[in-house]
Scaffold this active site. Structure first.
Site, mmCIF file in Angstrom:
data_model
loop_
_atom_site.group_PDB
_atom_site.id
_atom_site.type_symbol
_atom_site.label_atom_id
_atom_site.label_comp_id
_atom_site.label_asym_id
_atom_site.label_seq_id
_atom_site.Cartn_x
_atom_site.Cartn_y
_atom_site.Cartn_z
ATOM 1 N N ASP A 68 -8.046 -0.313 -64.595
ATOM 2 C CA ASP A 68 -7.255 0.533 -65.508
ATOM 3 C C ASP A 68 -6.880 1.870 -64.874
ATOM 4 O OD1 ASP A 68 -7.361 -1.357 -67.506
ATOM 5 O OD2 ASP A 68 -9.117 -0.485 -68.467
ATOM 6 N N GLU A 119 -1.611 -3.418 -73.380
ATOM 7 C CA GLU A 119 -2.266 -4.029 -74.534
ATOM 8 C C GLU A 119 -2.616 -3.012 -75.624
ATOM 9 O OE1 GLU A 119 -5.871 -5.835 -73.167
ATOM 10 O OE2 GLU A 119 -6.730 -3.946 -72.450
ATOM 11 N N ARG A 176 -7.187 -8.936 -62.639
ATOM 12 C CA ARG A 176 -8.314 -8.258 -61.998
ATOM 13 C C ARG A 176 -9.110 -9.186 -61.079
ATOM 14 N NH1 ARG A 176 -12.165 -7.699 -67.362
ATOM 15 N NH2 ARG A 176 -13.344 -9.633 -67.096
#
Length: 405
Positions: free
Chosen positions: A141, A243, A297
């Site tokens: 992130d 998201e 990821r």
């Protein structure tokens, strides 16, 4: 120094894995091995839960070949978990460290993990126990303060940008298609991953790409208008959605569908499917949604060599700082340029209490809120992070991975 007496180390991996998290583990182990340290190096199996249950594995005897294979193995090789720790549990962890003569604690994780590391450091001090605590950052992130970027982000960014480029080439095969494609990127409160899709450009791109990040309010009516405009211009539309996007009232777009995890955090994901249904109903235009989920990821084949090398080096730097008796710190990266104006990073300590549970957001000056696109300044920031490719050894046509546990 601790290494002159009986003293051991322990390393823990925590939170969501990344494609390169095991490089930090390998870098740390290599640096310890090459130093004068004579103690044992333990790994906690299953993250913080492994600490609580004293499920330790001795990493000192890890073979060089196995350790090397960790460098191209995605996922947390020691295992990981999400657990809301209590102060009583921290005291139990310190007592376990005493029993095993552990005086070095390395925690590989995100901002929540840095919070736990800070608590362990503070309680060890209160209990009068000599413990060096070092945080090693990781986050796809890219939301950790105290570091220019987080190991794991560059590879996830490269995966998403490449995936979007691939999809664009596929969609471009159908001339005059006028379709809408929604791609959902991870990003609970920050839009760093969605923003990376701004790299997915190619010559003669006849589609429109709009990026929506949590740092800026999402307006459904405006989005619908953008789609209709593209349709009128006979162009396909790509919507890149974080998201965690919210409307002008600060509400998650698909709030009525949200469940909560063990840490009482909303389980995000599914906003692309929600918007798919709404957009198709509102416009009548063929719409589809794609959710890469954990692929973004976990793909080592599309990882960034820069990211791989930095993750390894930050593990090495963690031991260097431990040998200098730094404690209560996270190792951060600072961006510099060499004499030829090339991108480089240096590794510096940051106080855990300054980064614990805090988030780094995409600067709004790097985001065009009118056109819903990233600026050139963001492109300049992210481009160096995705450079280079990882050569992954294969067996029978598939990657040959290594797990410790």
């Amino acid at each position: 120094m601790f290494y002159l007496v009986k003293s051991n180390c322990i390393v823990v991996q925590s939170g969501g894995p990344t494609a390169v998290i095991n490089n930090s583990l390998a870098g740390l182990i290599d640096s310890i091995e090459y130093s004068r340290f004579k103690g044992e190096v333990y790994g906690a199996i299953g993250g913080i839960q492994g600490l609580l249950e004293e499920r330790y594995i001795n990493l000192t005897s890890l073979k060089d070949d196995d350790k090397f294979r960790l460098r191209w193995t995605p996922g947390a090789a020691l295992g990981t978990c999400r657990h809301k720790i209590t102060f009583d549990e921290v005291e139990n962890i310190i007592n376990s460290f005493k029993k095993h003569s552990i005086h070095y604690f390395f925690y590989i994780g995100g901002n929540g993990s840095m919070y736990v590391a800070n608590i362990i450091n503070n309680i060890a001090i209160k209990m009068g126990y000599s413990l060096i605590v070092i945080g090693i950052p990781k986050s796809i992130d890219n939301d950790l303060l105290g570091t220019d970027h987080s190991p794991g982000y560059g590879s996830a960014a490269k995966f998403l940008a490449t995936s979007l480029l691939d999809v664009k080439m596929d969609v471009a095969s159908y001339k005059g298609g006028r379709r809408v494609t929604i791609i959902e990127a991870m990003g609970r409160h920050t839009g760093w991953l969605a923003a990376a899709c701004s790299l997915a450009t190619f010559q003669h791109d006849e589609s429109q790409t709009f990026i929506y990040i949590p740092e800026s309010s999402f307006y459904l009516e405006k989005c619908i208008n953008q789609i209709n405009e593209s349709y009128r211009n006979k162009m396909d539309t790509f919507l890149i959605i974080s998201e965690g996007i919210k409307n002008e009232n600060g509400q998650i777009i698909n709030e009525n569908e949200i469940e909560y995890d063990s840490l009482n955090r909303p389980k995000l994901g599914g906003v692309s499917n929600y918007l798919n249904q709404v957009i198709e109903a509102e416009t009548g235009i063929q719409t589809r949604s794609i959710t890469p989920s954990i692929w973004q990821r976990s793909s080592i084949l599309l990882s960034s060599k820069t990211d791989v090398e930095e993750a390894y080096e930050i593990g090495k730097a963690a031991w260097d700082y431990a040998m200098k008796e730094y404690s209560g710190v996270m190792i951060g990266m600072e961006r510099e340029k060499d004499s030829d104006n090339n991108y480089i990073v240096v590794y510096k300590e940051k106080q855990l209490e300054e980064v614990a549970s805090k988030e780094k957001f995409v600067p709004l000056k790097w985001y065009d809120e009118v056109k819903n696109r990233m600026t050139d300044d963001f492109i300049s920031y992210v481009k160096p992070l995705i450079q280079g490719e990882m050569i992954v050894p294969m067996t029978n046509g598939l990657p040959k991975y290594k797990y410790v546990i």
